[in-house]
Design a protein around this motif. Structure first.
Motif, PDB file in Angstrom:
ATOM      1  N   ASP A 325       0.730  -1.179   0.061  1.00  0.00           N
ATOM      2  CA  ASP A 325       0.033  -0.073  -0.037  1.00  0.00           C
ATOM      3  C   ASP A 325       0.876   1.234   0.051  1.00  0.00           C
ATOM      4  N   HIS A 326       2.062   1.276   0.889  1.00  0.00           N
ATOM      5  CA  HIS A 326       2.789   2.450   0.983  1.00  0.00           C
ATOM      6  C   HIS A 326       3.458   2.516  -0.539  1.00  0.00           C
ATOM      7  N   ALA A 327       4.196   1.396  -0.796  1.00  0.00           N
ATOM      8  CA  ALA A 327       5.032   1.553  -2.197  1.00  0.00           C
ATOM      9  C   ALA A 327       3.739   1.964  -3.215  1.00  0.00           C
ATOM     10  N   THR A 328       2.737   1.623  -3.430  1.00  0.00           N
ATOM     11  CA  THR A 328       1.714   2.213  -4.427  1.00  0.00           C
ATOM     12  C   THR A 328       1.603   3.765  -4.227  1.00  0.00           C
ATOM     13  N   ILE A 434      11.177  13.212  -3.443  1.00  0.00           N
ATOM     14  CA  ILE A 434      10.186  13.917  -2.987  1.00  0.00           C
ATOM     15  C   ILE A 434       8.891  13.336  -2.736  1.00  0.00           C
ATOM     16  N   SER A 435       8.694  12.105  -3.405  1.00  0.00           N
ATOM     17  CA  SER A 435       7.577  11.372  -3.271  1.00  0.00           C
ATOM     18  C   SER A 435       7.815  10.533  -1.953  1.00  0.00           C
ATOM     19  N   ALA A 436       9.066   9.762  -1.655  1.00  0.00           N
ATOM     20  CA  ALA A 436       9.240   9.330  -0.423  1.00  0.00           C
ATOM     21  C   ALA A 436       9.225  10.203   0.804  1.00  0.00           C
ATOM     22  N   LEU A 437       9.554  11.492   0.810  1.00  0.00           N
ATOM     23  CA  LEU A 437       9.516  12.466   1.832  1.00  0.00           C
ATOM     24  C   LEU A 437       8.100  12.804   1.974  1.00  0.00           C
ATOM     25  N   VAL A 438       7.315  12.919   1.024  1.00  0.00           N
ATOM     26  CA  VAL A 438       5.967  13.604   1.281  1.00  0.00           C
ATOM     27  C   VAL A 438       5.315  12.360   1.808  1.00  0.00           C
ATOM     28  N   HIS A 439       5.528  11.089   1.633  1.00  0.00           N
ATOM     29  CA  HIS A 439       4.729  10.061   2.352  1.00  0.00           C
ATOM     30  C   HIS A 439       5.483   9.601   3.452  1.00  0.00           C
ATOM     31  N   ARG A 440       6.307  10.293   4.169  1.00  0.00           N
ATOM     32  CA  ARG A 440       7.164   9.780   5.264  1.00  0.00           C
ATOM     33  C   ARG A 440       6.299   9.178   6.514  1.00  0.00           C
ATOM     34  N   ARG A 441       4.974   9.769   6.750  1.00  0.00           N
ATOM     35  CA  ARG A 441       4.030   9.268   7.576  1.00  0.00           C
ATOM     36  C   ARG A 441       3.434   8.059   7.102  1.00  0.00           C
ATOM     37  N   ARG A 442       3.589   7.512   5.891  1.00  0.00           N
ATOM     38  CA  ARG A 442       2.884   6.571   5.359  1.00  0.00           C
ATOM     39  C   ARG A 442       1.427   6.584   5.253  1.00  0.00           C
ATOM     40  N   GLU A 443       1.152   7.828   4.723  1.00  0.00           N
ATOM     41  CA  GLU A 443      -0.520   7.822   4.654  1.00  0.00           C
ATOM     42  C   GLU A 443      -0.596   8.580   3.255  1.00  0.00           C
ATOM     43  N   THR A 444      -1.833   8.475   2.951  1.00  0.00           N
ATOM     44  CA  THR A 444      -2.171   9.157   1.426  1.00  0.00           C
ATOM     45  C   THR A 444      -2.308  10.514   1.748  1.00  0.00           C
ATOM     46  N   VAL A 445      -1.618  11.407   0.765  1.00  0.00           N
ATOM     47  CA  VAL A 445      -1.687  12.867   0.714  1.00  0.00           C
ATOM     48  C   VAL A 445      -3.166  13.396   0.114  1.00  0.00           C
ATOM     49  N   ALA A 446      -3.921  14.146   0.704  1.00  0.00           N
ATOM     50  CA  ALA A 446      -5.027  14.539   0.146  1.00  0.00           C
ATOM     51  C   ALA A 446      -4.893  15.354  -1.196  1.00  0.00           C
ATOM     52  N   ILE A 447      -3.947  16.230  -1.195  1.00  0.00           N
ATOM     53  CA  ILE A 447      -3.541  17.180  -2.291  1.00  0.00           C
ATOM     54  C   ILE A 447      -2.117  16.883  -2.726  1.00  0.00           C
ATOM     55  N   LEU A 448      -2.161  16.245  -3.974  1.00  0.00           N
ATOM     56  CA  LEU A 448      -0.682  15.917  -4.323  1.00  0.00           C
ATOM     57  C   LEU A 448      -0.028  17.124  -4.664  1.00  0.00           C
TER      58      LEU A 448
END
Length: 494
Positions: A325-328, A434-448
């Motif tokens: 899920d996180h990888a996706t 940048i993507s790995a940083l943005v998803h550091r909390r391992r959650e979906t980002v509401a606004i990309l």
């Protein structure tokens, strides 16, 4: 049925002994061979003791590829697959030669591993024979290596590539068809037996019901034994009788066999004797389908959502217990950023979108070994694993993306890339980091995040509210400004 840009597909196999070209046409969901060409270039003869490819061998190869290029005109690049095997894997100066070879052929050339070579050989064979329910052993004796595959239907069970081939053994044991000696033949056979010891127990334990030989060496031997075996099979007894007569006469009697094939046939016979002995065979059926047919079917599969590389990535995710899920999420955001970069330099012969997608889906592959250095472990796994469908260059690019997706960027790690490759690689690395940083909390980002790019200036737009709620990510992005300067990317925030 999938609609292809053109009904024609082509495969080019730059083998250690022969270069092959196959052109087919898709007709009513069937493959029809419309052209084939083979030249015994024998580039393996051009390797010196330091594994440098001689100028003479390069000239022979380039002249052949230039001739092949005429037949490829008009076929879309994505419907042509060209691969190099054992000799080009070993040659220290292969990079320079490949640039010239791609120019002569007019299409990218991928260097594939022995594992991938074996996989493609089996694909070609499995599409050509009808006994799908039998477990079979497939053997392909090449100029620099010999592949052994056990499979059933379209699935492989064991695959190995051993460093013994008819051109390499001819040079190593000074085998001469006009001065044949028992000493040289027995030495070559014994050496081949030693190589086979590496796989003998495993293969005998796995077992098989029928054996196929798919190489030019196999076909030549079957032709010579046609009077006793019929021309479609090779039996152990007939092979041994033929070899003993040749040794007694100190000369190879090979009517109808071309000189270049005859020159390397004693080595092929020695390897074949060892195979019969070590794998306890009595008979080998000779088949026409080989690696080039496998390339055709594998390439068609990529158009029909049957890309073997996708399957290989999924297997790695399962094997190393990756959080899918996180990888996706990381993949989707990286690709979202990538789609906003216009006119990025291309990577010849590679799909940048696919490489980025797969690297993102595997960026945490090393976590099962160690957290602190999982990016380095991930690099090693991807660089050195046998991955079905991937070329060595694809694995190299993917491994470098994974190794550099976090922590410090060390430009020295990319010294094997030329300036054109680096120009294409750096934007991909930016997107993954940048993507790995943005998803550091391992959650979906509401606004990309949105991205504007103008030359080396990358302007990232993120919600102030979101950044205020994620101070650790903000700090990471601010540090990223300094890291990206090392690869001449100027990151700022809007």
């Amino acid at each position: 049925m999938t609609q292809f840009p053109s009904p024609y597909f082509a495969a080019i196999d730059l083998g250690s002994n022969s270069f092959h070209m196959l052109v087919v046409r898709m007709q009513d969901a069937r493959i029809e061979i419309v052209d084939r060409e083979k030249e015994m270039v024998q580039i393996a003869r051009g390797l010196d003791k330091e594994n440098n490819l001689s100028e003479e061998a390069q000239e022979r190869a380039l002249a052949c590829l230039h001739r092949f290029s005429e037949r490829l005109r008009g076929i879309p690049q994505e419907q042509i697959r060209a691969v190099g095997t054992k000799t080009l894997r070993a040659a220290r100066n292969s990079r320079r030669f490949l640039r010239l070879a791609e120019e002569a052929l007019g299409t990218p050339i991928q260097i594939i591993s022995g594992y991938e070579e074996a996989r493609l050989v089996y694909i070609g064979l499995s599409q050509a024979v009808v006994n799908e329910h039998d477990q079979r052993l497939v053997i392909d004796i090449g100029g620099g290596s010999t592949e052994f595959i056990i499979g059933k239907g379209h699935n492989t069970l064991c695959m190995e590539s051993l460093g013994m081939g008819c051109v390499a053994f001819t040079a190593a044991f000074k085998l001469d068809p006009d001065k044949l000696s028992a000493k040289a033949m027995n030495a070559a056979t014994l050496a081949a037996c030693g190589k086979l010891e590496l796989i003998r127990s495993q293969y005998l334990a796995q077992g098989w019901e029928v054996t196929y030989g798919t190489s030019g060496t196999m076909r030549a031997v079957a032709e010579l034994l046609g009077a006793t075996d019929g021309g479609a099979v090779i039996t152990r007894s007939s092979l041994e009788d033929y070899v003993q007569k040749a040794i007694a006469n100190k000369q190879l009697d090979a009517p109808g066999i071309t000189k270049l094939r005859r020159d390397v046939l004693p080595a092929g016979l020695a390897i074949l004797r060892a195979i019969f002995e070590q794998l306890q065979l009595e008979k080998i059926h000779v088949a026409d389908a080989t690696l080039k047919e496998g390339l055709i079917y594998d390439n068609i599969g990529r158009f029909n959502n049957q890309d073997s590389r996708v399957h290989a990535v999924k297997l790695l995710q399962d094997k190393y217990r990756i959080d899918k899920d996180h990888a996706t999420r990381v993949s989707e955001t990286a690709l979202h950023l990538w789609r906003q970069i216009d006119n990025a330099p291309i990577l010849i012969g590679l799909s940048r979108t696919k490489i980025l997608d797969w690297a993102a889906k595997l960026h945490e592959i090393g976590l099962s070994i160690s957290h602190s250095s999982h990016h380095n472990h991930g690099y090693y796994i991807l660089r050195h694993s046998d991955l079905g469908g991937f070329s060595r260059h694809e694995q190299y690019m993917m491994a470098n993306l994974v190794r550099s997706h976090r922590k410090k960027i060390l430009a020295s790690r990319f010294e094997d890339m030329d300036s054109a490759a680096l120009a294409a690689f750096y934007p991909l690395l930016f997107c993954l980091r940048i993507s790995a940083l943005v998803h550091r909390r391992r959650e979906t980002v509401a606004i990309l995040p949105e991205l504007r790019v103008k030359k080396e200036n990358f302007v990232l737009k993120l919600s102030d509210t979101w950044l205020d709620q994620h101070p650790l990510t903000r700090a990471g992005l601010e540090q990223e400004v300094h890291q990206l300067k090392k690869i001449d990317i100027q990151l700022s925030f809007d």
